[in-house]
Design an enzyme around this catalytic site. Structure first.
Site, PDB file in Angstrom:
ATOM      1  N   LYS A  21       0.876  -1.166  -0.013  1.00  0.00           N
ATOM      2  CA  LYS A  21       0.179  -0.093  -0.043  1.00  0.00           C
ATOM      3  C   LYS A  21       0.925   1.118   0.013  1.00  0.00           C
ATOM      4  O   LYS A  21       0.561   2.159  -0.846  1.00  0.00           O
ATOM      5  CB  LYS A  21      -0.963   0.054   1.121  1.00  0.00           C
ATOM      6  CG  LYS A  21      -1.868   1.089   1.343  1.00  0.00           C
ATOM      7  CD  LYS A  21      -2.975   0.914   2.181  1.00  0.00           C
ATOM      8  CE  LYS A  21      -2.824   0.710   3.587  1.00  0.00           C
ATOM      9  NZ  LYS A  21      -2.527   2.083   4.259  1.00  0.00           N
ATOM     10  N   SER A  22       1.950   1.427   1.012  1.00  0.00           N
ATOM     11  CA  SER A  22       2.622   2.615   1.043  1.00  0.00           C
ATOM     12  C   SER A  22       3.394   2.889  -0.575  1.00  0.00           C
ATOM     13  O   SER A  22       3.497   3.996  -0.819  1.00  0.00           O
ATOM     14  CB  SER A  22       3.860   2.182   2.102  1.00  0.00           C
ATOM     15  OG  SER A  22       3.077   2.239   3.387  1.00  0.00           O
ATOM     16  N   ARG A  26       3.044   6.008  -3.051  1.00  0.00           N
ATOM     17  CA  ARG A  26       4.257   6.780  -3.417  1.00  0.00           C
ATOM     18  C   ARG A  26       4.604   6.645  -4.955  1.00  0.00           C
ATOM     19  O   ARG A  26       5.016   7.605  -5.651  1.00  0.00           O
ATOM     20  CB  ARG A  26       5.350   6.459  -2.600  1.00  0.00           C
ATOM     21  CG  ARG A  26       5.196   6.619  -1.268  1.00  0.00           C
ATOM     22  CD  ARG A  26       6.358   5.975  -0.251  1.00  0.00           C
ATOM     23  NE  ARG A  26       6.410   6.369   0.902  1.00  0.00           N
ATOM     24  CZ  ARG A  26       5.324   6.349   1.977  1.00  0.00           C
ATOM     25  NH1 ARG A  26       4.196   5.654   1.565  1.00  0.00           N
ATOM     26  NH2 ARG A  26       5.390   6.674   2.984  1.00  0.00           N
ATOM     27  N   ARG A 118      -8.482  12.448  12.199  1.00  0.00           N
ATOM     28  CA  ARG A 118      -7.039  11.970  12.462  1.00  0.00           C
ATOM     29  C   ARG A 118      -6.440  13.565  12.621  1.00  0.00           C
ATOM     30  O   ARG A 118      -6.577  14.409  11.496  1.00  0.00           O
ATOM     31  CB  ARG A 118      -6.673  10.991  11.521  1.00  0.00           C
ATOM     32  CG  ARG A 118      -7.366   9.750  11.652  1.00  0.00           C
ATOM     33  CD  ARG A 118      -6.897   8.929  10.603  1.00  0.00           C
ATOM     34  NE  ARG A 118      -5.643   8.425  10.478  1.00  0.00           N
ATOM     35  CZ  ARG A 118      -4.913   7.723   9.990  1.00  0.00           C
ATOM     36  NH1 ARG A 118      -5.706   6.919   8.750  1.00  0.00           N
ATOM     37  NH2 ARG A 118      -4.004   7.305  10.051  1.00  0.00           N
ATOM     38  N   SER A 160       6.832   9.246  11.993  1.00  0.00           N
ATOM     39  CA  SER A 160       5.737   9.164  10.848  1.00  0.00           C
ATOM     40  C   SER A 160       6.314   9.301   9.702  1.00  0.00           C
ATOM     41  O   SER A 160       6.861  10.241   9.215  1.00  0.00           O
ATOM     42  CB  SER A 160       4.884  10.170  11.343  1.00  0.00           C
ATOM     43  OG  SER A 160       3.878  10.312   9.955  1.00  0.00           O
ATOM     44  N   ASP A 296       1.642  -0.859  12.282  1.00  0.00           N
ATOM     45  CA  ASP A 296       0.138  -1.343  11.654  1.00  0.00           C
ATOM     46  C   ASP A 296      -0.101  -2.449  12.099  1.00  0.00           C
ATOM     47  O   ASP A 296      -1.143  -3.466  11.758  1.00  0.00           O
ATOM     48  CB  ASP A 296       0.116  -1.064  10.169  1.00  0.00           C
ATOM     49  CG  ASP A 296       0.303   0.374   9.514  1.00  0.00           C
ATOM     50  OD1 ASP A 296      -0.094   1.175  10.452  1.00  0.00           O
ATOM     51  OD2 ASP A 296       0.610   0.606   8.514  1.00  0.00           O
ATOM     52  N   LYS A 323      -5.011   6.223  14.414  1.00  0.00           N
ATOM     53  CA  LYS A 323      -4.939   5.317  13.253  1.00  0.00           C
ATOM     54  C   LYS A 323      -6.465   5.496  12.554  1.00  0.00           C
ATOM     55  O   LYS A 323      -7.245   6.269  13.142  1.00  0.00           O
ATOM     56  CB  LYS A 323      -4.433   3.865  13.295  1.00  0.00           C
ATOM     57  CG  LYS A 323      -2.783   3.893  13.799  1.00  0.00           C
ATOM     58  CD  LYS A 323      -2.040   4.577  12.708  1.00  0.00           C
ATOM     59  CE  LYS A 323      -0.617   4.654  12.934  1.00  0.00           C
ATOM     60  NZ  LYS A 323       0.144   5.217  11.875  1.00  0.00           N
ATOM     61  N   ARG A 327      -7.085   2.378  17.832  1.00  0.00           N
ATOM     62  CA  ARG A 327      -6.703   0.951  17.947  1.00  0.00           C
ATOM     63  C   ARG A 327      -6.619   0.517  19.329  1.00  0.00           C
ATOM     64  O   ARG A 327      -6.623  -0.683  19.459  1.00  0.00           O
ATOM     65  CB  ARG A 327      -5.391   0.625  16.837  1.00  0.00           C
ATOM     66  CG  ARG A 327      -5.751   0.621  15.465  1.00  0.00           C
ATOM     67  CD  ARG A 327      -4.981   0.180  14.524  1.00  0.00           C
ATOM     68  NE  ARG A 327      -5.545   0.242  13.110  1.00  0.00           N
ATOM     69  CZ  ARG A 327      -4.556   0.474  12.179  1.00  0.00           C
ATOM     70  NH1 ARG A 327      -3.373   0.438  12.164  1.00  0.00           N
ATOM     71  NH2 ARG A 327      -5.303   0.377  10.919  1.00  0.00           N
ATOM     72  N   ARG A 369      -7.699  -2.995   9.693  1.00  0.00           N
ATOM     73  CA  ARG A 369      -6.924  -4.238  10.311  1.00  0.00           C
ATOM     74  C   ARG A 369      -7.459  -4.762  11.586  1.00  0.00           C
ATOM     75  O   ARG A 369      -6.934  -5.852  11.980  1.00  0.00           O
ATOM     76  CB  ARG A 369      -5.507  -3.244  10.762  1.00  0.00           C
ATOM     77  CG  ARG A 369      -4.711  -2.876   9.472  1.00  0.00           C
ATOM     78  CD  ARG A 369      -3.362  -2.676   9.651  1.00  0.00           C
ATOM     79  NE  ARG A 369      -2.953  -1.617   8.577  1.00  0.00           N
ATOM     80  CZ  ARG A 369      -2.399  -2.083   7.470  1.00  0.00           C
ATOM     81  NH1 ARG A 369      -2.258  -3.314   7.257  1.00  0.00           N
ATOM     82  NH2 ARG A 369      -2.000  -0.996   6.501  1.00  0.00           N
TER      83      ARG A 369
HETATM   84  C1  S3P Z   1       2.045   5.025   6.139  1.00  0.00           C
HETATM   85  C2  S3P Z   1       2.890   5.238   7.317  1.00  0.00           C
HETATM   86  C3  S3P Z   1       2.182   4.928   8.711  1.00  0.00           C
HETATM   87  C4  S3P Z   1       1.297   3.771   8.395  1.00  0.00           C
HETATM   88  C5  S3P Z   1       0.380   3.844   7.484  1.00  0.00           C
HETATM   89  C6  S3P Z   1       1.088   3.851   6.113  1.00  0.00           C
HETATM   90  C7  S3P Z   1       2.950   5.465   4.978  1.00  0.00           C
HETATM   91  O1  S3P Z   1       1.715   5.912   9.128  1.00  0.00           O
HETATM   92  O2  S3P Z   1       0.469   3.533   9.620  1.00  0.00           O
HETATM   93  O3  S3P Z   1      -0.475   2.768   7.207  1.00  0.00           O
HETATM   94  O4  S3P Z   1       2.493   4.903   3.974  1.00  0.00           O
HETATM   95  O5  S3P Z   1       3.524   6.189   5.094  1.00  0.00           O
HETATM   96  P1  S3P Z   1       2.203   7.299   9.999  1.00  0.00           P
HETATM   97  O6  S3P Z   1       3.161   7.934   9.343  1.00  0.00           O
HETATM   98  O7  S3P Z   1       1.114   7.932  10.522  1.00  0.00           O
HETATM   99  O8  S3P Z   1       2.840   6.486  11.139  1.00  0.00           O
END
Ligand code: S3P
Length: 414
Positions: A21-22, A26, A118, A160, A296, A323, A327, A369
């Site tokens: 996903k990340s 990007r 958030r 983060s 996560d 989150k 959570r 999750r």
């Molecule tokens: C993510 C960073 C994390 C993670 C999220 C995806 C990312 O969040 O919890 O699911 O893709 O950079 P935080 O940056 O708030 O820790």
């Protein structure tokens, strides 16, 4: 939508999980910022990532699916006609606020009820320091007026990756260098991906980005395999970036049989096949310093801890309150409903393991999750567990229930 997970059926087989996903977010965003064409393979086609697809289209990029390849054609960005709806996706909102800030355009960001609760000041504060004009408080809706930024040196107050990436993306459009200083390293996918796009003149050029399997999705299969007697599962092609695999390390500390085989590098990211066998787990003290590498995965670790011999303690979990749901509360309430002994003391979660009776309904609290973690609990508990709100699973892991069923798990729509 409700799913009921029934205990007892071993999971066996070899599968692949959807793309990271990340990395998917990007690749789309940096591809949209780059000149020329970017080709992404393995893109996660989930609700969250489709929010980023729609957003970068609204900002001026061409995005098209061509068989297994997603093609992104970037270029100059424009102010979108309507607010960018990020849905449930924090990554879409935070990374794009940074990217927009670095360009001479304006965009308003909105989200669903969870995302609208958030915290966003962690992103808007450094972007303001860089010179962006931002309307709004700590939560969405927020409007970013970008352009004419100056680079900053920013010491991160929270670990983060979203905040770090937002600042780096803004920094690409700023005068002078931008430096981000982390005391606890968060996931580094942006830092690994940007060099794939940068030419000698420091300009972003379209490139090929392969997304490996998401370790945060593979984790549900791995933990289910560890917990259900008689199971053995291999997940092929999983990202094993050290900033992401804190859960696998912790499960090994607990006695979990997890092997990484066929290690290779794909698009600047380490990848392996992950094999997990049913194991007798023991409780552990989870090092607080490992939190960013498994941020996560705490809901799932909490489920594993419920079946381990002895107590497990997890510290410094304050970030879990911010989150997709709170959570910490969702884990504690869900485990208690399943008959597990659990305590929250400040930002510490303590679980006394042994077994989980189950035989109840657990609320997902709008959190993918939480939904998947309690479905996994139901595969190993004494009696079935029904998860209410399972539709949220589509935000990160479309096909989760089918994939689990394919391995032998008994998960029914109910
Ligand atoms: C993510 C960073 C994390 C993670 C999220 C995806 C990312 O969040 O919890 O699911 O893709 O950079 P935080 O940056 O708030 O820790």
């Amino acid at each position: 939508m409700k799913l009921t997970a029934h205990p007892g059926a071993p999971l066996r087989g070899e599968v692949a999980v959807p793309g990271d996903k990340s990395i998917s977010h990007r690749a789309l965003i940096i591809g949209a910022m780059a000149e020329g064409e970017t080709r992404i393979t393995g893109l996660l086609e989930s609700d969250d990532v489709m929010r980023t697809v729609a957003a970068v289209r609204a900002l001026g990029a061409d995005v098209a699916r061509d068989g297994d390849i997603w093609r992104v054609r970037g270029g100059p960005w424009r102010s979108p006609d309507a607010p960018i709806d990020c849905g449930n996706s924090g990554t879409t909102a935070r990374l794009l606020m940074g990217a927009v800030a670095g360009r001479p355009i304006s965009a308003t960001f909105v989200g669903d009820s969870s995302l609208s609760r958030r915290p966003m000041r962690r992103v808007t504060e450094p972007l303001r320091q860089m010179g962006a004009r931002i309307e709004g408080g700590d939560t969405l809706p927020i409007t970013v007026h970008g352009g004419r930024l100056r680079g900053i040196e920013y010491a991160m107050p929270v670990a983060s990756a979203q905040v770090k990436s937002a600042i780096l993306l803004a920094g690409l459009g700023a005068d002078g260098p931008t430096r981000v200083i982390e005391t606890q390293p968060s996931r580094d996918h942006s830092e690994r991906m940007l060099p794939l796009f940068l030419d000698e003149a420091g300009r972003l050029r379209g490139t090929d980005v392969p997304a490996p399997g998401d370790p945060s999705s593979a984790a549900f299969l791995v933990v289910a395999a560890l917990l259900v007697p008689g199971s053995q599962v291999t997940v092929r092609g999983v990202g094993i970036n050290p900033t992401r695999i804190g859960l696998f390390e912790t499960l090994r500390d607990m006695g979990g049989e997890i092997e990484l085989a066929n290690r290779r590098e794909v698009g600047g990211e380490p990848v392996a096949d992950v094999l997990a066998r049913a194991s007798r787990l023991r409780g552990v003290e989870v090092p607080a310093a490992r939190a960013p590498a498994m941020i996560d995965e705490y809901p799932l670790l909490a489920v594993a801890a419920a079946f381990a011999q002895g107590g497990t303690a997890m510290h410094d979990l304050g970030e879990l309150r911010h989150k997709e749901s709170d959570r910490l509360a969702a884990i504690a309430n869900g485990l208690a409903a399943c008959g597990v002994s659990v305590q929250v003391e400040g930002d510490t979660l303590r679980i006394r393991g042994g077994a989980a009776p189950g035989g109840t309904e657990v609320a997902a609290h709008g959190d993918h999750r939480i939904a998947m973690a309690f479905a996994v609990l139901g595969l190993a508990s004494a009696a079935p567990v029904c998860v209410d709100g399972a539709e949220m699973i589509a935000t990160s892991f479309p096909g989760f229930a089918d994939l689990m069923r394919g391995l032998g798990a008994r998960i029914e729509d109910a």
